[in-house]
Scaffold this motif. Sequence first.
Motif, mmCIF file in Angstrom:
data_model
loop_
_atom_site.group_PDB
_atom_site.id
_atom_site.type_symbol
_atom_site.label_atom_id
_atom_site.label_comp_id
_atom_site.label_asym_id
_atom_site.label_seq_id
_atom_site.Cartn_x
_atom_site.Cartn_y
_atom_site.Cartn_z
ATOM 1 N N ASP A 171 -76.343 -35.806 -16.447
ATOM 2 C CA ASP A 171 -75.453 -37.027 -16.079
ATOM 3 C C ASP A 171 -74.576 -37.476 -16.747
ATOM 4 N N GLU B 253 -66.671 -38.044 -13.296
ATOM 5 C CA GLU B 253 -66.183 -38.979 -12.235
ATOM 6 C C GLU B 253 -65.547 -40.330 -13.055
ATOM 7 N N VAL C 106 -75.670 -38.454 -7.023
ATOM 8 C CA VAL C 106 -75.385 -37.712 -7.942
ATOM 9 C C VAL C 106 -74.888 -36.661 -7.939
ATOM 10 N N GLU D 54 -70.520 -43.375 -7.476
ATOM 11 C CA GLU D 54 -70.654 -42.839 -6.361
ATOM 12 C C GLU D 54 -70.740 -43.373 -4.792
ATOM 13 N N PHE E 60 -70.874 -38.553 -15.503
ATOM 14 C CA PHE E 60 -70.568 -39.977 -15.332
ATOM 15 C C PHE E 60 -69.504 -40.071 -15.601
ATOM 16 N N ASN F 291 -73.878 -43.576 -12.464
ATOM 17 C CA ASN F 291 -73.369 -42.682 -11.045
ATOM 18 C C ASN F 291 -73.335 -42.739 -9.838
#
Length: 530
Positions: A476, A483, A61, A49, A480, A45
Amino acid sequence: MKKIEKFIAENPDRTFFLLIILALPAFFYNLGLQPLFADEPTRANVALEMILSKRFSVPTVGGEYYYNKPPVYNWILASLYLLTGSFSEFVTRLPAVVPMFLFAVTIYYSTAHFLKNNTTALLAGIFFLVNGRMLFYDSMLGHIDIFYSWLTYISFMLMFYFSQRNEWFKLFFFTYLITAITFLSKGLPSVVFQGLSLIALTTYTGNFKKLFSWQHIIGGSVFVLIVGGYFYNYWLHNPNVVGYLDTMWHQSSQRTATKFSFWNNVMYVLKFPFEHLVHLLPVTLLIVYCFNREFIKRLFETPFLKFVVILLLANIWIYWLSPMTRPRYLLMLYPLIFVVISDAYVTFQGRLPRFNTILFYFVATACSIVTIILPIILMLETPQNVDYLVLKACIVFLLMAALCLLIWQIPSQKIVLFFAFLVILRLGFSFFVIPERNQDAKKYRAIAIEMGAISKGKPFYFYSYHPHVEDIPFYDRLIFYIERSRMQMLKIVDQDNMSGYYLTFDKNLENPSAALVKEYEDGLKLFFVK
């Protein structure tokens, strides 16, 4: 058989690299098959990002500042993402698996250099790859610890190398340079390793005054300049540097004995050595060779072995007294144990003929049984997600059978051949076991990717995201894959009055205009607000 026996005995260097080549497919095959889990999604992540936000100085995050770890490892991961153009699980795990092999090579060369014995170096280097902890767990995860431990181990070796040459400026300069990099990878443990190791080294060599020398001041200044430069640059983007450092301190201190009851601490201290002996099986079977007077004498008479033991004792106690220590935190110390065990085995195996015989029959019989039962297991419990099953089964079976034959015929090289057998066993694990693991994780990966595809091009919010610490990897992982599917950052919010898609867990939105797009199992819901 005689030629093979002679080759191994006379060419430990070539044998080592042949085993490394043999291990490559075993560790890399299906490396990217499993979804990210444990700490992997968090590392991924942060790197993703950084690329999406173009802010490489400030880890985040879900768009929120991430303070648990500094960013060096994430910079490496982000660089690989950009270099390969892929955000796959395989690429995510490369910064861990590639250093694993480099770590083994470093152990080999450092041991060969300092002990002048390539056979001892061969065993110490291979032990790092075939201990149980590495063979079936850490080697398939994109965690920071292997990379971090490799750099820390290099620092240990440089300390001994430069102290032997009495080059104290180089010792302090290079080890503090490495400590700065490791600090910006994992935080405060690096300072502890550097401090305890230097105190142990200077005391052991009778150079304690060097800690107050100009060389040490310059070396320490290198660390301060690099680390201080990073945090100054970070402050330009986010003034909350104190909060950053406080979180890093909390991450390190939460594992200490002060956080647990007296009896929990006592039980942990008592179990600690035995648990790690189990983690390092089957390598630790050879620890028997360490228990003789001649070897204890050799430890004190051989400078490198003495340094290795002192370094181990100087650093391991802090983990011995920290109940939340995980085995992967000790990966830089395990090779010190492997060096000692390897030297004991190579030097004194002739002193224990009865145990040699027992060990030979144990190894040969165990390998034979595993070879025989492998096809039986595959017939009784046929893996459902393995392509070319028969071909793969034949490859593994024939390689195992060949190594079994070699072990029975060449008892003098039983250990090297046994660890080659373990590498093939790991290949079988990659072939047959990895495709069957983590079915739930695959399900949630598919859900997250679907949500990302549905919402692509629109704002996406993770509503009321406040997980418990143990649930963070699950959340998380969702972030991930969402995204990655969208190639857009999502945002964590506690309000639902903005237009866009909202992901919730076990709750509904309060906004009356929110429309439920899809409800998934286990309480995951996707809403849309106009």
